[in-house]
Design an enzyme around this catalytic site. Structure first.
Site, PDB file in Angstrom:
ATOM      1  N   CYS A  71       0.823  -1.221   0.000  1.00  0.00           N
ATOM      2  CA  CYS A  71       0.000   0.000   0.000  1.00  0.00           C
ATOM      3  C   CYS A  71       0.852   1.264   0.000  1.00  0.00           C
ATOM      4  O   CYS A  71       0.342   2.355  -0.210  1.00  0.00           O
ATOM      5  CB  CYS A  71      -0.944   0.006   1.200  1.00  0.00           C
ATOM      6  N   CYS A 114      -3.414  -0.947   8.381  1.00  0.00           N
ATOM      7  CA  CYS A 114      -2.826   0.273   8.939  1.00  0.00           C
ATOM      8  C   CYS A 114      -2.642   0.142  10.445  1.00  0.00           C
ATOM      9  O   CYS A 114      -1.633   0.582  10.997  1.00  0.00           O
ATOM     10  CB  CYS A 114      -3.695   1.492   8.631  1.00  0.00           C
TER      11      CYS A 114
END
Length: 133
Positions: free
Chosen positions: A34, A104
């Site tokens: 990402c 995340c």
């Protein structure tokens, strides 16, 4: 994608952003998939208390928000307490994350562990004796 108010608040007004020049624990992690990169800086006192913590994150809003929340959750805590912080706890403190953004919160957990690994290494100790994966 729906973000909670807390995620939006920590993204728009992140806490503890910056660099600690005399940090005695620094960890950096990234997710190549990402493109998010998190760097955590800690100032840990002789009693093992995290006196200060700051972060620099290059990534999406969820990466910034999870970094911010993670620093809030461990600031003023002991190393032992910080090592118990899970990505799930970070996500819950933010009132949840969309499934595609859960990585995340994993990065935030890993960044704290990376900084503490650095701390033990600087002290000449084996991080594996203290940090259980």
């Amino acid at each position: 994608m729906e973000y909670s108010e807390k995620v939006m608040d920590h993204f728009a007004n992140p806490r503890n952003v910056g660099i600690i020049e005399d940090a005695n624990a620094v960890g950096e992690v990234g997710n190549a998939k990402c493109g998010d990169i998190m760097k955590m800086y800690m100032k840990i006192n002789d009693d093992g208390m995290i006196e200060d913590i700051k972060f620099k994150t290059f990534g999406c809003g969820a990466a910034v928000a999870t970094s911010s929340m993670a620093t809030e959750l461990v600031k003023g805590k002991t190393i032992e307490e910080a090592l118990k912080l899970t990505n799930k706890a970070v996500a819950e403190a933010l009132d949840g994350l969309p499934p595609v953004k859960m990585h995340c919160s994993v990065l935030a957990e890993e960044a704290i562990q990376a900084a503490l690994t650095d701390y033990y290494t600087r002290k000449g100790l084996n991080p594996a004796d203290y940090i259980k994966k």
